[in-house]
Design an enzyme around this catalytic site. Structure first.
Site, PDB file in Angstrom:
ATOM      1  CE1 TYR A  27     -12.762  -7.783   1.453  1.00 42.40           C
ATOM      2  CE2 TYR A  27     -11.068  -9.345   0.781  1.00 42.40           C
ATOM      3  CZ  TYR A  27     -11.479  -8.278   1.562  1.00 42.40           C
ATOM      4  OH  TYR A  27     -10.611  -7.720   2.454  1.00 42.40           O
ATOM      5  NE  ARG A  60      -9.453   7.480  -3.031  1.00 37.82           N
ATOM      6  CZ  ARG A  60     -10.682   7.797  -2.721  1.00 37.82           C
ATOM      7  NH1 ARG A  60     -11.329   8.685  -3.442  1.00 37.82           N
ATOM      8  NH2 ARG A  60     -11.307   7.245  -1.706  1.00 37.82           N
ATOM      9  NE  ARG A  98      -6.959   5.156   2.633  1.00 40.34           N
ATOM     10  CZ  ARG A  98      -7.740   4.222   3.190  1.00 40.34           C
ATOM     11  NH1 ARG A  98      -8.973   4.521   3.521  1.00 40.34           N
ATOM     12  NH2 ARG A  98      -7.271   3.022   3.417  1.00 40.34           N
ATOM     13  NE  ARG A 128      -4.208  -1.617   0.297  1.00 45.11           N
ATOM     14  CZ  ARG A 128      -5.263  -1.798   1.075  1.00 45.11           C
ATOM     15  NH1 ARG A 128      -5.544  -0.935   2.027  1.00 45.11           N
ATOM     16  NH2 ARG A 128      -6.068  -2.798   0.875  1.00 45.11           N
ATOM     17  CG  ASP A 147      -8.709  -3.307  -4.278  1.00 48.49           C
ATOM     18  OD1 ASP A 147      -8.191  -2.665  -3.362  1.00 48.49           O
ATOM     19  OD2 ASP A 147      -9.401  -4.332  -4.093  1.00 48.49           O
TER      20      ASP A 147
END
Ligand code: CP3
Length: 347
Positions: free
Chosen positions: A155, A42, A33, A29, A78
């Site tokens: 998922y 974003r 963020r 990652r 992703d």
């Protein structure tokens, strides 16, 4: 192999199983963020929009390389993106992570799942890879990735964050044939997709099996090891180096050594020296600083814990990484201290 490739530290370790005194480093990652430049993009584009727009995805991938000079770059996308063309109604909402509206829990549900040709259905991701290999410095390796079949299935079965896995375990036991078929079809997609990423320009790949650690070793071996071995043997035929990551895998280490991956990526709970004793000789290890260590921003703590990971890796072939993704609250300076400790001010 072209000469340029030989100069890349990351590929020297994953391909040639070399120990380097200064190990190559990248962070899971690493585009995300904690970076103000990521948040600036974003602010105007949704997460999936970034994933599906090659120029934006490439830009975001390059941000941490420019800022920190990591040895490897990981494609920005992703693990759930390829499930969209397979029929999953995927959304990412503020604060709740991924959701899939149309879950797969029975044999009948499986009929809605489509098999795809990644070169067509995921062409924009492959275009991002091609842009990246052109734009990245020659010394930086480009890592492509996919989710492993079990984690992708969790998922889709649960419709979002899988915890507590009730529907996954129900399907595993109540509909074993449908469950196996779901894993097999995902495994075929994953192999094709990873090979297509390398054709487009990726130098190596990583398989993320975040949730495989919920399984006891017995079930891991019976249910998912064969499909992993199938994926890995296809990658080996194509001479593609692969890393296999599982979160919370201390009880699975011996089995992790049998998937056929070149690199085993461990989380922070498994001491690297203990894993080395269990894994076959020459297996590359990746990891495994606890990502929360970076949150303190305390220089002496970060240096001490980084050194501890380096000491535990010892003379093994080692790629330095975190034990899981870097957290959004991580101060930039913490990453600078980490890199300075690993590289000894060398770069
Ligand atoms: O490592 C990288 O820098 C490459 C990009 C990457 C992302 N996700 C970007 C991302 C990779 C390799 C992943 C893998 C991924 N995605 C996994 C496996 C590894 C892991 O972290 O366990 C999983 C389980 C997912 C699914 C996923 N995507 C979740 C559960 C979430 C929400 C959690 C969160 O952090 O918000 C995401 C969103 C996501 N994927 C973000 C990023 C940068 C945050 C999106 C945002 O900007 O809001």
């Amino acid at each position: 192999m072209p000469e340029a490739t030989n100069r890349r530290a990351y590929e020297q370790v994953v391909r040639e199983k070399k120990h380097l005194d200064t190990p190559p480093v990248w962070l899971m990652r690493q585009a995300g963020r904690y970076l103000p430049e990521y948040n600036a993009i974003r602010a105007n584009h949704s997460f999936l929009e970034v994933c599906h727009t090659p120029d934006l995805a490439a830009e975001v991938t390059l941000q941490p390389i420019r800022r920190f000079g990591f040895d490897a770059s990981i494609l920005f996308s992703d693990i759930l993106v390829p499930l969209q063309p397979m029929g999953a109604e995927l959304t990412f909402g503020k604060g709740h992570g991924p959701r899939i509206a149309n879950t797969i829990r029975t044999a009948a549900d499986l009929e809605q799942m489509k098999d795809i040709e990644p070169r067509e259905a995921l062409s924009e991701v492959l275009e991002t890879v091609t842009i990246l290999r052109r734009e990245l410095p020659e010394t930086v390796s480009l890592i492509g990735f996919a989710g492993a079949p079990f984690t992708l299935a969790t998922y889709w079965i649960e419709g979002g964050k899988p915890d507590p896995f009730a529907n996954v375990k129900r399907m595993q036991y109540a509909e074993p044939d449908a469950f196996r078929s779901l894993l097999d079809r995902l495994a075929d997609m994953v192999s094709d997709y990873l090979i297509a990423q390398v054709e487009a320009g990726a130098d190596a790949v990583q398989l993320f099996d975040t949730w495989a650690g919920i399984l006891p070793d017995r079930e891991f071996r019976q249910m998912i090891l064969p499909s992993l071995q199938r994926i890995l043997s296809r990658l080996r035929e194509e001479d593609i180096p692969c890393t296999y990551f599982v979160r919370g895998s201390g009880h699975l280490v011996r089995s992790l050594g049998e998937t056929g991956s070149d690199v085993v990526s461990l989380d922070w709970r498994t001491p690297l020296d203990e894993a080395r004793d269990i894994l076959p000789e020459g297996k590359v290890i990746q990891g495994n600083l606890d990502p929360t260590i970076l949150l303190s921003g305390d220089e002496s703590v970060i240096r001490r814990e980084t050194r501890r990971v380096l000491n535990e890796a010892g003379d093994a072939p080692h790629i330095f990484n975190l034990g899981h993704g870097i957290l959004p609250q991580t101060p930039i300076e913490a990453v600078e201290i980490l890199l300075d400790e690993i590289r000894g001010g060398a770069r």
